[in-house]
Design a protein around this motif. Sequence first.
Motif, PDB file in Angstrom:
ATOM      1  N   GLU A  14      45.718  47.534  39.747  1.00 18.10           N
ATOM      2  CA  GLU A  14      44.351  47.787  40.214  1.00 18.10           C
ATOM      3  C   GLU A  14      43.368  47.823  39.043  1.00 18.10           C
ATOM      4  OE1 GLU A  14      43.420  51.551  41.914  1.00 18.10           O
ATOM      5  OE2 GLU A  14      44.798  52.648  40.609  1.00 18.10           O
ATOM      6  N   ASN A  15      42.095  47.832  39.401  1.00 18.38           N
ATOM      7  CA  ASN A  15      41.047  47.854  38.385  1.00 18.38           C
ATOM      8  C   ASN A  15      40.967  49.217  37.709  1.00 18.38           C
ATOM      9  OD1 ASN A  15      38.671  47.059  36.927  1.00 18.38           O
ATOM     10  ND2 ASN A  15      37.521  48.321  38.372  1.00 18.38           N
ATOM     11  N   THR A  23      34.919  46.077  34.484  1.00 15.02           N
ATOM     12  CA  THR A  23      35.441  44.849  35.084  1.00 15.02           C
ATOM     13  C   THR A  23      34.766  43.596  34.532  1.00 15.02           C
ATOM     14  OG1 THR A  23      33.840  44.994  36.890  1.00 15.02           O
ATOM     15  CG2 THR A  23      35.985  46.034  37.223  1.00 15.02           C
ATOM     16  N   CYS A  32      46.994  40.686  40.687  1.00 21.69           N
ATOM     17  CA  CYS A  32      45.787  41.410  40.288  1.00 21.69           C
ATOM     18  C   CYS A  32      44.563  40.536  40.544  1.00 21.69           C
ATOM     19  CB  CYS A  32      45.854  41.783  38.806  1.00 21.69           C
ATOM     20  SG  CYS A  32      44.406  42.701  38.220  1.00 21.69           S
ATOM     21  N   SER A  33      43.530  41.119  41.153  1.00 24.09           N
ATOM     22  CA  SER A  33      42.320  40.359  41.485  1.00 24.09           C
ATOM     23  C   SER A  33      41.187  40.601  40.488  1.00 24.09           C
ATOM     24  CB  SER A  33      41.838  40.746  42.895  1.00 24.09           C
ATOM     25  OG  SER A  33      41.449  42.107  42.930  1.00 24.09           O
ATOM     26  N   TRP A  34      41.447  41.420  39.468  1.00 27.19           N
ATOM     27  CA  TRP A  34      40.373  41.806  38.563  1.00 27.19           C
ATOM     28  C   TRP A  34      40.363  40.969  37.297  1.00 27.19           C
ATOM     29  CZ3 TRP A  34      37.029  44.830  40.918  1.00 27.19           C
ATOM     30  CH2 TRP A  34      37.483  45.567  42.025  1.00 27.19           C
ATOM     31  N   ASN A  35      39.419  41.262  36.426  1.00 30.10           N
ATOM     32  CA  ASN A  35      39.157  40.446  35.245  1.00 30.10           C
ATOM     33  C   ASN A  35      40.096  40.819  34.096  1.00 30.10           C
ATOM     34  OD1 ASN A  35      37.761  38.500  33.793  1.00 30.10           O
ATOM     35  ND2 ASN A  35      36.316  39.991  32.943  1.00 30.10           N
ATOM     36  N   TYR A  36      41.405  40.613  34.332  1.00 29.11           N
ATOM     37  CA  TYR A  36      42.407  40.872  33.303  1.00 29.11           C
ATOM     38  C   TYR A  36      43.228  39.604  33.077  1.00 29.11           C
ATOM     39  CZ  TYR A  36      41.537  45.836  34.377  1.00 29.11           C
ATOM     40  OH  TYR A  36      40.946  47.054  34.576  1.00 29.11           O
TER      41      TYR A  36
END
Length: 416
Positions: A31-32, A36, A62-66
Amino acid sequence: MKLITPSTVRSLVQLKEMSVEECETLIEIVENEGDTTRCTEIIFNNLKKLFFRKLESLTCFCSWNYSFNFPSLEELTIVECPNMKTFSQEILDTPKLTKAICRWKNGRNWEKKNIDIESGLNTNIQQAYKKQKQVDSNLKELKLTLSGRDVKSIWQGEFQENFGKVKTLQLIKDEYANIPLQILNKFNSLEKLILKVSSYEEIFSFEEDKEYTGAHTKLKILEFWGLFNLKCISKQGSRFNSIFQSLHSLEVNHCHNLMTLLPSSTSFENLTTLMVSYCNGMQNLMSSSTAKSLVRLEDLSIKGCEMMIEVLAKEGDTEKGEIVFEKLKKLYLYSLESLTCFYYGNKYDNLKFPCLESLKVTECSKMKTFSRGGLSMPRLKYLNSRYCLESDIDRTIQQLQNDCSELWKRFPGSRV
């Protein structure tokens, strides 16, 4: 629901295998956390095997900016994750990955895709996702799993497949506030509708600028899982009578904003099974008038609703009334910590269960009586596992809850 945070990943320095299976409401693994807008690298230094199975709500790792680095990953297996569209949004580095498989069920048959590492995980997972969504017009029975965006595309006519054969439809992670009723016209053979981890505030609604083309009367099974914003099934209950009248089974899980389940303006005359679990905002299940419409109900189970005070709420005048559950055979009340009674009403009301054979009341520590008025259960012989005459129901309930309380004091964390 998510599994871990980036900071937790950094502490898993010795993790070699990760297996995640059968988590109904798991949306993504990481998760975030924090900012982000800035791309941050997350490294799983020693992870060699990654295995996902039967994660029906999972949309991605993961849907976040990682960006993700798996320097030791050798095997990736994805089994029955029908909503997984991509692995991650940013850079993905898997230098040692040699075996990656995606498997899913198509009807009764299994399909398999060996992921081409060189063309990229994201591309292959997206291809597998699209293949799972293809509807074979020759199939007579099909379980179809869609996200909220897919629903909008179908409604707007962007999909040309024949959805008239689909009997089971599962919607996951829908970000809209309700389901437009017109969508059911696309699925005119639908018998089972499952809604999971979505933003619905009510289930069905009419679009004001759309003409209603008719009632959908084949829907028999309705299930809710993790609809945390849900406030009611419908604000316009009477318009949906033709839908709800056909229901045989209703199951509701983890809908914490739902205050009461069955609206008094709606009839559920064919409902045979009703199961409610972990709806923490619910103070009662339904009104006494709604209970009178449940003429075919056979199985009622309520579990873990921590705010529920009584199952039936008194509605209307205070004169003598009679509530009859004509077909109810099984009644199960479990872990309802605020429950004081099944129905308080008034002392002139009569509550009748002519067919009830099995009654279980467990971990309901505040429940001292079943009903304030008259109570009839002529076929009931046992309450939990104790022999119990009709005249002894209240005394037996009190004794059972006292026994539970004593056991918890002696052995904290134990369950009867």
